[in-house]
Design a protein around this motif. Structure first.
Motif, short mmCIF file in Angstrom:
data_model
loop_
_atom_site.label_atom_id
_atom_site.label_comp_id
_atom_site.label_asym_id
_atom_site.label_seq_id
_atom_site.Cartn_x
_atom_site.Cartn_y
_atom_site.Cartn_z
N HIS A 1 13.61 7.06 -0.53
CA HIS A 1 14.23 6.87 -1.83
C HIS A 1 14.39 5.39 -2.20
CE1 HIS A 1 15.84 11.25 -1.74
NE2 HIS A 1 14.54 11.14 -2.06
N THR A 2 13.99 4.55 -1.31
CA THR A 2 13.96 3.12 -1.69
C THR A 2 12.68 2.87 -2.46
OG1 THR A 2 14.76 2.81 0.55
CG2 THR A 2 14.38 0.82 -0.77
N GLN A 3 12.88 2.21 -3.58
CA GLN A 3 11.68 1.95 -4.42
C GLN A 3 10.67 1.09 -3.64
OE1 GLN A 3 11.56 3.20 -7.64
NE2 GLN A 3 9.41 2.60 -7.64
N PRO A 4 9.48 1.56 -3.48
CA PRO A 4 8.47 0.71 -2.77
C PRO A 4 8.05 -0.45 -3.66
CG PRO A 4 7.42 2.65 -3.67
CD PRO A 4 8.87 2.80 -3.98
N LEU B 1 0.82 -1.22 0.00
CA LEU B 1 0.00 0.00 0.00
C LEU B 1 0.85 1.27 0.00
CD1 LEU B 1 -2.87 -0.94 2.49
CD2 LEU B 1 -2.95 -0.83 0.01
N ILE B 2 2.17 1.11 0.29
CA ILE B 2 3.02 2.30 0.49
C ILE B 2 2.90 3.28 -0.67
CG2 ILE B 2 5.41 3.09 0.69
CD1 ILE B 2 5.98 0.51 2.25
N GLN B 3 3.14 2.79 -1.84
CA GLN B 3 3.15 3.65 -3.03
C GLN B 3 1.85 4.44 -3.15
OE1 GLN B 3 5.60 3.63 -5.96
NE2 GLN B 3 4.45 5.54 -6.07
N ALA B 4 0.74 3.68 -3.10
CA ALA B 4 -0.53 4.34 -3.33
C ALA B 4 -0.86 5.35 -2.23
CB ALA B 4 -1.63 3.29 -3.42
#
Ligand SMILES: Nc1nc2c(ncn2[C@@H]2O[C@H](COP(=O)(O)OP(=O)(O)OP(=O)(O)O)[C@@H](O)[C@H]2O)c(=O)[nH]1
Ligand SMILES: [Mg+2]
Lengths: 934, 201
Positions: free
Chosen positions: A916-919, A821-824
């Motif tokens: 900055h870590t790609q989720p 869910l992080i990205q969204a």
């Protein structure tokens, strides 16, 4: 013709008056050829009946000791015998002795009578009244030789006194003979008083002849008109005639009386075994020895039917017959009474029925014809047993109703006590955050609650149905067997009737009634609403105390169904007619439908009432999906699945499979639809439960301590798992179990779930970002910051750091609970933050140079930090924000700006690294806008 | 009585007794044998006596038949009758199991009254014309007869089947018995008496 020879005598001995059958050869050509029958020296000719050449019957006279049977015929003369008769004498002369001699009045008899008329009292067989010798030293031959042409008959001319004495009193002493002579003299003296009467009596036929002759003479002489000639003789004979008639009448009367008495005595003797019949019957009845009764009765009947017509007329005979018949009727009554003593086995019933029929058959022999619509004991038994059977079922029901009332009352008084302890239990189970401890405690707790539920189960109704079905089956099987015997005419001795189809119909009517009653009782007890009270008998109307408690019904109904189905299967295997079985079939169908509805309503109710309020529901677990994405969930979905599955497996176990002869469940589309709705209801209840926690309609139980946002995330995760695992599993089961019309259910459930998840996410985002957004303004102006007049920037401002720290919190929460869910979520949050900033910046009237530089690096740092979470929309907003900041002084202060940004990046390094870590990539996106637009 | 008329040479007498339950056909057999007639009616017998001359294997003999009562009413007087008998026709009806079952009792009574271990006796299964209502199987009856070491004959008083055979066979048995008693057993009896005397001494 040769000399008569007697070779057989039946019986060979007897008292005077015994009827004897004499058999032999040449016993006379015809009746008239027979001259005399002498048994033991006593002339028995008068009552002798010539039957055929080899057979004569007569009655014995007064004789003592063994003697010959001598037959004299005209054609053969005096005969001999190879067998003898033994005369028996009782001390007091018995009733069998003839009291008088009867003379047939027809002319033939009169003629023979004339021949024999010479008999007078002198022919008395023992005129001297001293003991006769049984054993003679001399044979007949001796006498015939010594005294040729002589006779010992005193009435004969050739009477020889010497021979008479030798033959009869060989061994007598002289003294005895002298006394005998005295006796004889005395006797003759006394006899003379009545001598005329006796003379008349003994020679009546001679006198009758004489009268007839006189009449003829009279007639002849009157013709000659010389009446006077016979006058005096005529008068004399008239006198004689009168006397003769008087004697005749007297004799007639006494003869009738004697005959009657003799007849009665003979009857008594012949039928003496029958007189004891009633007593014996009582004895045999006590021993249940019907066979004995029947054989005795048969024998008695046979004996009676052999009776001679004369005997039949006697009242005594009638009495004996009446007693016999009435005691046999008693036996029949007794049998019938026993027959309707239930319970009894069909074999026993058969036994009684056959005995009854046997007796009936013997009775019928006499009546010759049997009544067509005769009483049939088997039918009687069947109808009576039916009544008893129905009554028994009703009694069984009433007993259990009473028991249930008692146990209900007891439970209610217990409940008040129980409530206290329940309270204590809840208090003691303190909320523990540690998962392991929690689960341990929970185990104990469920154990306790289970026991509590158990005690609440109304055993009474289960006991009732078990007992009823057991009883029903047992009795019905026997009943059916008796019925088959009845229909198949399998009773011995029962004449078959041809109205078999009527019989069958009547019988099936009885069976139908029994089955109907059974069905109605079951119906009234378990599915009362399907029971049409207006139709039923009033005695079916008693009500069960517990009626509408769905919880309890759901506990008793499956068991009832199971027991009933078993019972129905067994009945069905009896080869019963489909028509009678129909009501059972419908009952089973109704029970199944009702059971299915109850079982499928149960989880809905349970989910709404208890799911989420028990500690095990909140045990935390990690779920990993196929793409190795993991998230944290609680036990809610698995508990939901378990409840759902339990209901389904109960349905499967108790209801779903059609057994032999049963109506198929899902044939009815309306019913299938209803069941589909119930299935939908269960999953819907789950969503509803989640929804209520989300919307705060229901607050969390006290033992669950988690932040609002965590709760929302957990709920969301739970739904995800539910969608991925629980529901598909359930649907698979449903499909396996062949439920109908559930595609729609799946579709609807999926849609609902999706909507609910969206709502949850939206809720989460809005609840998570709202405090951040709300704080931005105050943080922006914190320390009375003035955009138009401020000192040179030293570092990135605090509000930026605040935003970053807040988002970091969200990030970490999501990272823990559901990375996907992080990205969204962050993208959305960032967008809302930018929107807010823009709205704030628009309202800033003027930027001093320092403020412009400050604002720029602040926004730049935000932009840098959240670059991975910046949607196009956000970019646009950023762009607009940056445009609001005057950039004319930036060229001169470039080095300062670069330094400040560098400082920020250095200072915030660990935090920035997080962002900055790609989720993890995921398909989740938040369609807030689109939803709102809708 | 008879003896007085037949002064010359007395034909030997064979005393036969008919034994069996009521209604089995004792009288019927007797009458059939004696007079070639069959009586349909059942009239219980008390005690009937029959005697006639017959030729037994060429020799003129007299058969004396005592037809006794089967009915239990007359059971008490049987002892007396049995005593005078030399041979017995033990009759049952093949249509009545019970009449077969009581045979043992009859036999025991005979042996008791005769005070002997063995008497001339033939087991007669009567009413053989009524095969349809047969209750006693032939093998069962033969078994019993074998157990007793006696012949078994099935007769019908109605059809006269085997009737003569029954009576003649029995007379032969009696004759054999008499012969053997006249020869050996006389010695035996004396032996017995002597023995007795010895023991007394
Ligand atoms: N069909 C058939 N009937 C028989 C036969 N023998 C006797 N009966 C019948 O059986 C019944 C009884 O026969 P009885 O000879 O009188 O019997 P019982 O043995 O003399 O009987 P008790 O004198 O009472 O001892 C009579 O009705 C006879 O007609 C037979 O061989 N065949
Ligand atoms: Mg007889």
């Amino acid at each position: 013709m040769p000399k008569p020879l007697v070779t057989g005598i039946s019986p060979k001995e007897g008292y005077p008056g015994t009827k004897v059958i004499i058999r032999g050869e040449f016993l006379g050509k015809d009746e008239e050829d027979l001259v005399a029958v002498i048994i033991c020296g006593v002339d028995c000719t008068i009552r002798a009946k010539w039957e055929k050449e080899s057979r004569i019957t007569t009655y014995t006279g007064f004789c003592k000791g063994k003697g010959d049977i001598v037959i004299v015929t005209n054609s053969g003369g005096r005969g001999t015998s190879s067998v003898g008769f033994q005369g028996l004498v009782k001390k007091n002369i018995g009733p069998y002795e003839e009291t008088c001699t009867w003379v047939d009045e027809d002319s033939k008899a009169l003629l023979t009578g004339l021949k024999r008329a010479a008999v007078n009292e002198l022919s008395h067989d023992n005129p001297l009244n001293i003991s006769l010798d049984d054993s003679s030293k001399y044979g007949m031959d001796f006498f015939d030789k010594e005294f040729p042409n002589s006779s010992i008959d005193m009435t004969q001319e050739n009477f020889n006194a010497s021979r008479f004495l030798l033959e009869n009193y060989q061994n007598a002493k002289f003294e005895d003979l002298r006394q005998g002579l005295e006796y004889m003299k005395r006797n003759i003296g006394s006899k003379t008083i009545n001598s005329t009467d006796n003379l008349l009596k003994n020679n009546i036929s001679s006198f009758m002849d004489a009268i007839k002759i006189m009449k003829d003479i009279h007639w002849l002489s009157s013709n000659d008109k010389k009446n006077e000639f016979t006058r005096s003789i005529e008068l004399m004979f008239k006198d004689i005639l009168k006397t003769a008639h008087r004697i005749y009448d007297q004799d007639l009367a006494s003869k009738d009386r004697a005959d009657m008495i003799r007849n009665s005595l003979q009857i008594l003797d012949t039928y003496k075994s029958l007189i004891y019949f009633p007593q014996n019957v009582d004895k045999w009845l006590k021993l249940d020895d019907y066979e004995q009764i029947i054989t005795s009765y048969k024998l008695a009947k046979m004996q009676l039917s052999k009776a001679e017509p004369a005997t039949r007329k006697s009242t005594l005979f009638a009495q004996i017959k009446k007693d016999l018949d009435s005691s046999v009727l008693e036996v029949q009554k007794h049998i019938l009474k026993k027959l309707i003593q239930f319970p009894s086995s069909p074999d026993e019933q058969k036994f009684l029925i056959e005995n009854y029929i046997s007796i009936e058959n013997i009775i019928a022999i006499e009546g010759n014809k049997r009544n067509e619509v005769a009483f049939n004991p088997a039918w009687y038994c069947l109808t009576e047993e039916k009544k008893w059977f129905i009554q028994l079922m009703l009694e069984c029901r009433d007993m259990h109703i009473a028991d249930e009332k008692v146990s209900l009352a007891m439970k209610q008084s217990d409940d008040s006590n129980n409530n206290n302890s329940k309270q204590e239990q809840k208090n003691s189970s303190d909320v523990l955050k540690d998962g392991k401890n929690l689960s341990n405690n929970i185990l104990n707790n469920t154990e306790a609650s289970k026991i509590q539920v158990m005690t609440q189960i109304p055993h009474e109704r289960n006991k009732f149905i078990e007992e009823l079905c057991q009883m029903f089956f047992d009795i019905f099987t026997d009943y059916w067997r008796l019925g088959s015997m009845y229909l198949g005419n399998l009773f011995n001795n029962l004449p078959s009737t041809n109205n078999d189809s009527i019989k069958a119909n009547e019988y099936h009517g009885l069976v139908g009634e029994i089955l109907e009653t059974f069905c109605n009782i079951v119906r009234a007890a378990f599915i009362p609403h399907t029971f049409d009270k207006s139709l039923a008998n009033t005695n079916l109307l008693s009500e069960w105390p517990i009626q509408h408690d769905a919880q309890i019904i759901s506990q008793i109904l499956p068991h009832c169904l199971k027991v009933c189905r078993l019972c129905a299967q067994q009945i069905f295997s009896l080869d019963i007619q489909p028509k009678q079985f129909e009501c059972v079939k419908i009952l089973i169908y109704d029970l199944r439908c009702e059971c299915l509805v109850t079982l499928l309503s149960q989880p809905t109710r349970e989910i709404l009432a208890t799911l989420g309020f028990e500690e095990p529901d909140w045990i935390v677990d990690r779920d990993v999906d196929s793409e190795n994405n993991s998230c944290l969930i609680t036990n809610l979905p698995s508990r939901f699945e378990a409840k759902f599955n339990r209901a389904l497996s109960l349905c499967k176990e108790y209801v779903l499979d059609d057994k032999k002869g049963e109506k198929s469940l899902f044939k009815d589309p309306v019913f299938s639809k209803k069941i589909a709705m119930l299935l939908y209801g269960i999953s819907h209840a789950f969503m509803k439960r989640i929804n209520r926690f989300m919307s705060k309609e229901d607050s969390l139980p006290k033992f669950v301590q988690m932040s609002r946002s965590k709760l929302l995330l957990y709920l969301y995760n739970n739904l995800t798992v539910c969608k991925r695992k629980a529901l598909p599993n359930i649907w698979q089961t449903i499909a396996n179990h062949k439920y109908q019309q559930f595609d729609q259910v799946i579709k609807e459930s999926k849609k609902n779930l999706k909507e609910l998840q969206d709502m949850l996410l939206k809720q989460y985002v809005s609840e998570a970002t709202k405090p951040i957004v709300d704080n931005i303004e105050s943080n922006l102006y914190a320390g009375r910051y003035d955009f138009s007049e401020c000192s040179a920037p030293l570092t990135v401002r605090n509000y930026v750091k605040q935003i970053i720290m807040s988002l970091l919190n969200i990030h970490s929460e999501l990272f823990l609970l559901n990375k996907s869910l992080i990205q969204a979520v962050l993208t959305q949050a960032v967008k809302e933050i930018y929107t807010k900033l823009f709205s704030l910046f628009v309202n800033i009237p003027n930027f001093c140079v320092s403020a412009a530089i400050q604002a720029y690096i602040d926004i730049f740092c935000l932009k840098e930090t959240f670059k991975l979470y910046t949607s196009d929309e956000s970019k646009e907003i950023l762009h607009k924000i940056l445009k609001l900041i005057p950039s004319n002084s930036f060229e001169q202060n470039k080095s300062l700006m670069t330094k400040l940004i560098g400082d920020f990046e250095k200072g915030m390094q660990p935090y920035l690294a997080v962002f900055h870590t790609q989720p993890p990539t995921s398909s989740v996106n938040i369609s807030l806008q689109s939803n709102e637009n809708k | 009585m008879t003896s007085s008329q037949n002064g010359k040479k007395q034909a030997p007498i064979y005393k036969v007794i008919m034994v069996g339950s009521g209604g089995v056909g004792k009288s019927a057999l007797t009458l059939q044998y004696m007079y070639d007639e069959f009586v349909e009616d059942y009239e219980p017998t008390k005690a009937d006596s029959y005697r006639k001359k017959v030729l037994l294997d060429g020799e003129e003999v007299q058969i004396d038949i005592l037809d006794t009562a089967g009915q239990e009413d007359y059971a008490a007087i049987r002892d007396n009758y049995f005593r005078s008998g030399e041979g017995f026709l033990l009759v049952f009806s093949i249509t009545e199991q019970e009449s077969f079952d009581v045979l043992d009792e009859f036999r025991e009574q005979i042996l008791r009254v005769k005070n002997a271990e063995d008497v001339p006796l033939i087991l007669i299964g009567n009413k053989s014309d009524l095969q349809n209502s047969r209750q006693v199987r032939q093998e069962v009856a033969t078994d019993k007869a074998n157990k007793w070491l006696k012949p078994y004959i099935e007769t019908s008083a109605k059809t006269r089947d085997n009737v003569d055979k029954a009576f003649f066979d029995l007379m032969r048995e009696i004759r054999n018995r008499k012969l053997s008693e006249n020869n050996k057993p006389t010695g035996n009896r004396r032996d017995k008496k002597k023995k007795k005397k010895c023991t007394i001494l």
